[in-house]
Design a protein around this motif. Structure first.
Motif, mmCIF file in Angstrom:
data_model
loop_
_atom_site.group_PDB
_atom_site.id
_atom_site.type_symbol
_atom_site.label_atom_id
_atom_site.label_comp_id
_atom_site.label_asym_id
_atom_site.label_seq_id
_atom_site.Cartn_x
_atom_site.Cartn_y
_atom_site.Cartn_z
ATOM 1 N N VAL A 122 0.815 -1.208 0.000
ATOM 2 C CA VAL A 122 0.000 0.000 0.000
ATOM 3 C C VAL A 122 0.852 1.263 0.000
ATOM 4 O O VAL A 122 0.390 2.335 -0.436
ATOM 5 C CB VAL A 122 -0.955 -0.004 1.224
ATOM 6 N N PHE A 125 1.366 3.656 -2.955
ATOM 7 C CA PHE A 125 0.375 4.693 -3.232
ATOM 8 C C PHE A 125 0.934 6.091 -2.957
ATOM 9 O O PHE A 125 0.508 7.074 -3.578
ATOM 10 C CB PHE A 125 -0.873 4.442 -2.375
ATOM 11 N N PHE A 226 -5.971 1.296 -7.153
ATOM 12 C CA PHE A 226 -4.576 1.321 -6.716
ATOM 13 C C PHE A 226 -3.804 0.152 -7.302
ATOM 14 O O PHE A 226 -2.681 0.300 -7.799
ATOM 15 C CB PHE A 226 -4.505 1.297 -5.189
ATOM 16 N N ARG A 227 -4.390 -1.033 -7.243
ATOM 17 C CA ARG A 227 -3.713 -2.222 -7.757
ATOM 18 C C ARG A 227 -3.612 -2.205 -9.275
ATOM 19 O O ARG A 227 -2.629 -2.655 -9.846
ATOM 20 C CB ARG A 227 -4.473 -3.483 -7.309
#
Length: 406
Positions: A122, A125, A226-227
């Motif tokens: 994460v 990001f 995001f992925r």
């Protein structure tokens, strides 16, 4: 009774008093209807064009599931059996000790992965260099059931502060590792557990469930973007031009539900059964023991995208149509067992796990899956340790009424 046991009693509700998504049969049929509806939209160029095959799989699945359900379902309790307890209480101190153990084990794995692999996915990001979510970390088959059990058990905490802290801690790890599947399962389990324990009306329970669904869709959209960036998603999923202007918050769930059932149809259409195999058991093996998939050829079809194909594809590849029949028949047997004697509400730490796996049949087989089996094993232990059934005599004082959950 030991002083570590709380004196608050909660009523065990009948299955008929619960919303439809707490009944495995209604949940199963509603998920299948949703799968067919999204398949009908044909949002992708790779979507299987023949709706008849999808309806045939649906018909076989529902009929065989209901057959298994009818064999184990008993409409009336056996008079010869002792009447089950009508209340339960939660042992606070064993629950809190167990939560501390689960959190400590989870934290140790997180620290190990940080030292070995750096920041979790994460953090990409915000521009930090991290590994891909699929490549990051070790022992994730152990970490997933630990944080899943921690999250679900934390919801039984009587202290609001502890409840919010531990649930945020476990969900935070799922988000940090970009574990979209476990995150959706955890949110589904929270809704089911709250519905089982709540004394609110069905209307209020449904309103809360809709709110939770909207939150889940928002998280699905945020983590999905995001992925996979939007332009990559549209290209990879082969979204048709007329749907590319739709909000991503709609395209993500529609694609997530329609692509696996489409992939299943392509597999049924193109594969040729030769001999039975046992690849459906591979997901229960540790990652380093998993052998090579014997079905690489049918799974390499260019129409199959994203690598997911509902809960049935592996059974079809292993045993052809008898595999589909047997898998759904076993789900029916399990559903009848849970509904009998209101086991859904009595096994309040176990049934949410099974029902959440049922809710995700559109995506993958989360029943024969090592993290799910590990989570069920932990929750069986927690159920035995922390949940105490209590029988109340008819002449007991009325003040032992169900306590609403705050």
């Amino acid at each position: 009774m030991a002083t570590s046991t709380t004196t608050r009693l909660f009523r065990i509700r009948k299955v008929s008093e619960l919303p439809f998504f707490c009944n495995p049969v209604f949940l199963f049929i509603s998920i299948w209807i949703t799968m067919l509806a999204t398949l009908e939209l044909q949002v992708s160029w790779s979507t299987f064009p023949d709706r008849a095959l999808g309806f045939a799989v649906f018909s076989v699945s529902v009929i065989t599931m209901l057959l298994g359900y009818s064999l184990t379902r008993r409409p009336e309790p056996d008079p010869a059996e002792p009447k089950p307890a009508g209340r339960y209480l939660i042992r606070t101190q064993p629950l809190r000790r167990s939560i501390l153990i689960l959190s400590a084990c989870s934290l140790l794995l997180v620290i190990y992965n940080y030292l070995a692999f750096g920041f979790p996915p994460v953090f990409a990001f915000i521009g930090l260099s991290t590994l891909d979510y699929q490549e990051y970390g070790r022992f994730k088959q152990l970490l997933q059931p630990l944080i899943g059990a921690l999250f679900l058990c934390s919801l039984l905490e009587s202290s609001r502060l502890r409840r919010w802290f531990w649930s945020a801690f476990s969900l935070g790890i799922m988000i940090a590792y970009v574990l979209r599947g476990p995150l959706l399962m955890a949110l589904g389990q929270a809704v089911i557990l709250a519905s089982i324990r709540s004394s609110a009306s069905k209307r209020n329970i449904y309103l809360r469930a809709v709110a939770a669904l909207l939150v889940a869709m928002l998280l699905l959209n945020v983590i999905g973007n995001f992925r996979t960036p939007q332009d990559v998603f549209l290209s990879f999923m082969e979204i048709k031009p007329e749907f590319r202007s739709w909000p991503m918050a709609l395209l993500w769930p529609i694609s997530y539900i329609s692509v696996p059932i489409s992939n299943l149809c392509w597999i049924i259409h193109g594969s040729h059964f030769t001999e039975p195999t046992l690849s459906f058991l591979y997901p229960v093996l540790p990652a380093f023991w998993v052998p090579e998939n014997p079905h690489q050829a049918p799974l390499s079809d260019s129409h199959i995208i994203d690598g997911v194909h509902t809960y049935l594809a592996t059974y079809f590849l292993d045993f052809s149509w008898p595999g589909i029949i047997l898998a759904n028949f076993c789900l029916g047997l399990l559903s009848g067992f849970l509904v009998n004697r209101d086991r859904i509400t009595r096994y309040l730490l176990i049934s949410p796990v099974i029902l959440s796996a049922m809710a995700l049949i559109f995506f993958w087989d989360f029943f024969v899956y090592l993290p799910t089996l590990g989570l069920i094993a932990i929750q069986m232990f927690m159920q035995k340790l922390c949940i105490v059934p209590v029988r109340i005599a008819p002449s007991s004082p009325p003040q032992l009424a169900p306590t609403p959950i705050r």
